[in-house]
Design an enzyme around this catalytic site. Structure first.
Site, PDB file in Angstrom:
ATOM      1  N   HIS A 173     -50.921 -13.890 -25.601  1.00  0.00           N
ATOM      2  CA  HIS A 173     -52.275 -13.691 -25.096  1.00  0.00           C
ATOM      3  C   HIS A 173     -52.432 -14.342 -23.729  1.00  0.00           C
ATOM      4  CE1 HIS A 173     -56.565 -12.866 -25.939  1.00  0.00           C
ATOM      5  NE2 HIS A 173     -56.785 -13.906 -25.160  1.00  0.00           N
ATOM      6  N   CYS A 220     -58.552 -15.436 -20.985  1.00  0.00           N
ATOM      7  CA  CYS A 220     -59.769 -14.767 -20.530  1.00  0.00           C
ATOM      8  C   CYS A 220     -60.903 -15.687 -20.965  1.00  0.00           C
ATOM      9  CB  CYS A 220     -59.891 -13.391 -21.167  1.00  0.00           C
ATOM     10  SG  CYS A 220     -61.407 -12.554 -20.685  1.00  0.00           S
ATOM     11  N   GLU A 235     -55.543 -16.419 -16.102  1.00  0.00           N
ATOM     12  CA  GLU A 235     -56.919 -15.894 -16.096  1.00  0.00           C
ATOM     13  C   GLU A 235     -57.054 -14.616 -15.253  1.00  0.00           C
ATOM     14  OE1 GLU A 235     -60.381 -14.893 -16.682  1.00  0.00           O
ATOM     15  OE2 GLU A 235     -60.054 -16.843 -17.620  1.00  0.00           O
ATOM     16  N   ARG A 260     -55.879 -11.516 -15.488  1.00  0.00           N
ATOM     17  CA  ARG A 260     -54.571 -10.924 -15.164  1.00  0.00           C
ATOM     18  C   ARG A 260     -53.911 -11.679 -14.011  1.00  0.00           C
ATOM     19  NH1 ARG A 260     -56.843  -5.595 -14.360  1.00  0.00           N
ATOM     20  NH2 ARG A 260     -57.825  -5.092 -16.316  1.00  0.00           N
ATOM     21  N   ASP A 292     -52.681  -6.132 -11.429  1.00  0.00           N
ATOM     22  CA  ASP A 292     -52.171  -7.140 -12.351  1.00  0.00           C
ATOM     23  C   ASP A 292     -51.161  -8.024 -11.631  1.00  0.00           C
ATOM     24  OD1 ASP A 292     -51.023  -8.398 -14.660  1.00  0.00           O
ATOM     25  OD2 ASP A 292     -51.612  -6.664 -15.860  1.00  0.00           O
ATOM     26  N   ARG A 327     -49.680 -10.721 -13.506  1.00  0.00           N
ATOM     27  CA  ARG A 327     -49.208 -11.623 -14.559  1.00  0.00           C
ATOM     28  C   ARG A 327     -47.701 -11.770 -14.610  1.00  0.00           C
ATOM     29  NH1 ARG A 327     -52.393  -9.459 -19.598  1.00  0.00           N
ATOM     30  NH2 ARG A 327     -52.414  -7.576 -18.338  1.00  0.00           N
TER      31      ARG A 327
END
Ligand SMILES: Nc1nc2c(ncn2[C@@H]2O[C@H](COP(=O)(O)OP(=O)(O)OP(=O)(O)O)[C@@H](O)[C@H]2O)c(=O)[nH]1
Ligand SMILES: [Zn+2]
Length: 454
Positions: A265, A268, A310, A312, A348, A350
């Site tokens: 995860h 967020c 946070e 992405r 994104d 990440r």
């Protein structure tokens, strides 16, 4: 100012610089060079067979360690700045050494072949949790060596788990799920990032020089040794790390004979903590925890890994700007990613390529139930040789209505689903909640109050 490179003298602090501190000498060492006299980094061989032959990570500039450092950056990830502030404020001695008595892990994670594989783990120190044990002599000699991982255990309580008990979806077993209030026993591992630069560069398909130069340029030139010390291969970047939540006995994670349920995860904060309903983050997290608990209760293992990435990894400011653009421009699924790309340039950041490192550290070889729909997470994991046997989407009834826009846009872009993929035309019809004007809300409320008074 002139720069002397040999011996390590550095530059003189300008006499007109504000607040000249007596804590430091007048010579500021802006950077170091490999051939400088006195420079002798402690040997560090990433991917060596064990901690002692690998060597400790020494990143401190304090005292004589400046010459013996074998890593660039600072401990603590983004918190390194607070550490500097505490020293500047006089609350913390610059030469402070932590007293690490009794801080050892609550569970001894067994050594895994991946700990000695410099291609499998490149973004954390596989021995970062065990330095008190592995580098006792060095610590006793006063070296500043710090853990970059910590293992502890705790009880946690989640409203959704209490609901699941009430609705008969989970049963209290008194051990993993302690009681009907939703109290769960958990083992937790926190990890700070420690990057082996050649390995990180390889994951992204760039050469090490390009990676170093880019990191240097885009951190305001903060880490000149990225350029001047190509012999130092390890970098502790100023970014957030991760936490592993383990349900059930931790020794089961690496056991291929039992089932593993896993949720990876990404943070967020608005949804995870404050339950905003524009996305599916907290519901999927709660579902992941429920399934992890269930798997542990069935004799298997359940793991949830929480990454500090946070929005992405674009940050919360960008995320809120995107939310505004979505709500003001008509919030439909067909435009969901375009709104982010307009503001951030990409959708994104990440980089899931580094994410599987922690799975290898834990000794995971296969994932029976992957609680994620993300193709990026899936591909990154499978590419490093871990098998995923089943992918489990978030159940429809857990999706808040305002987050349909997000989930349908994600499915359209390649996220896994067992349901229906919408057509381009149908995507334009998936709409999020519009904004009510504050004035309207305030007016209707005052009208109500007015009516009630008379
Ligand atoms: N920039 C931006 N980030 C968002 C938006 N909505 C959600 N996020 C972020 O997206 C990330 C979602 O991460 P996860 O919950 O791990 O979900 P995922 O990677 O999309 O995939 P799943 O594993 O299938 O849930 C979090 O970092 C959120 O903060 C948005 O509109 N804009
Ligand atoms: Zn979210």
């Amino acid at each position: 100012m002139t720069m002397s490179t040999d011996p390590i003298e550095g530059v003189e602090q300008p006499s007109d610089s504000p607040g000249t501190s007596t804590r430091y000498s007048k010579h500021i060492i802006l950077t170091t060079y490999p051939g400088q006299s006195g420079i002798e980094p402690v040997p560090l061989e990433w991917g060596a067979a064990d901690a002692k032959s690998r060597g400790p990570i020494v990143v401190s500039r304090s005292g004589n360690l400046l010459k013996r450092r074998n890593a660039i950056g600072a401990h603590g990830g983004s918190y390194s700045i607070y550490n500097a502030l505490a020293i500047a404020a006089g609350d913390l001695d610059a030469d402070f050494r932590p007293d690490l008595r009794n801080s050892e892990p609550t569970f001894n994670f067994p050594w895994q072949p991946a700990w000695a594989d410099k291609t499998k783990i490149v973004s954390l120190d596989p021995y970062g949790h065990d330095i008190v044990n592995q580098f006792k002599q060095e610590l006793e000699a006063g070296w500043d060596i710090r853990p970059t991982m910590a293992v502890t255990r705790a009880n946690m309580k989640l409203a959704e788990i209490a609901e699941d008990v009430k609705n008969g979806l989970l049963e209290v077993d008194g051990s993993i799920l302690v009681d009907s209030s939703g109290e769960v026993r958990v083992t937790k591992v926190a990890a700070e990032p420690v990057w082996y630069l050649p390995g990180v560069a390889e994951r992204f398909g760039v050469d090490e020089g390009t990676l170093r130069r880019t990191l240097f340029e885009h951190t305001g030139g903060s880490y000149p040794e990225l350029i001047t010390r190509p012999d130092l291969k390890t970098f502790l970047p100023p970014i957030g790390g991760l936490t592993v939540y383990i349900f059930g006995p931790p020794e089961r994670i690496a056991d291929e004979n039992v089932k593993l349920a896993l949720r990876v995860h990404d943070e967020c904060n608005g949804s995870d903590v404050f339950q905003s309903d524009i996305c599916t983050c907290r519901p999927y997290l709660a579902f992941g925890i429920r399934e992890a608990v269930r798997e542990a209760q069935n004799g298997g293992s359940g793991v949830v890994i929480y990454f500090r990435k946070e929005g992405r990894a674009l940050g919360e400011v960008i995320k809120y700007l995107v939310y505004n653009a979505r709500k003001r421009g008509g919030d439909t699924a067909d435009k969901y990613f375009t709104r982010t790309e307009n503001i951030a340039g990409v959708r994104d950041m990440r980089f899931q390529a580094l994410m599987p490192d922690i799975l290898h550290w834990l000794g995971i070889k296969k994932i029976d139930r992957m609680l994620s729909m993300s193709n990026m997470k899936h591909d990154a994991i499978v590419d490093t040789g871990i098998k995923i046997l089943e992918r489990i989407p978030i159940p429809d009834e857990m999706i808040p209505s305002d987050s349909r826009v997000e989930i349908d846009a994600k499915i359209q872009s390649g996220y896994f689903t067992t349901g229906k993929k919408l057509t381009d035309e149908e995507l334009t019809q998936v709409k999020g909640r519009g904004w009510e004007k504050w004035e309207d809300i305030a007016v209707s409320r005052s009208t109500l109050l007015f009516r009630r008074c008379f």
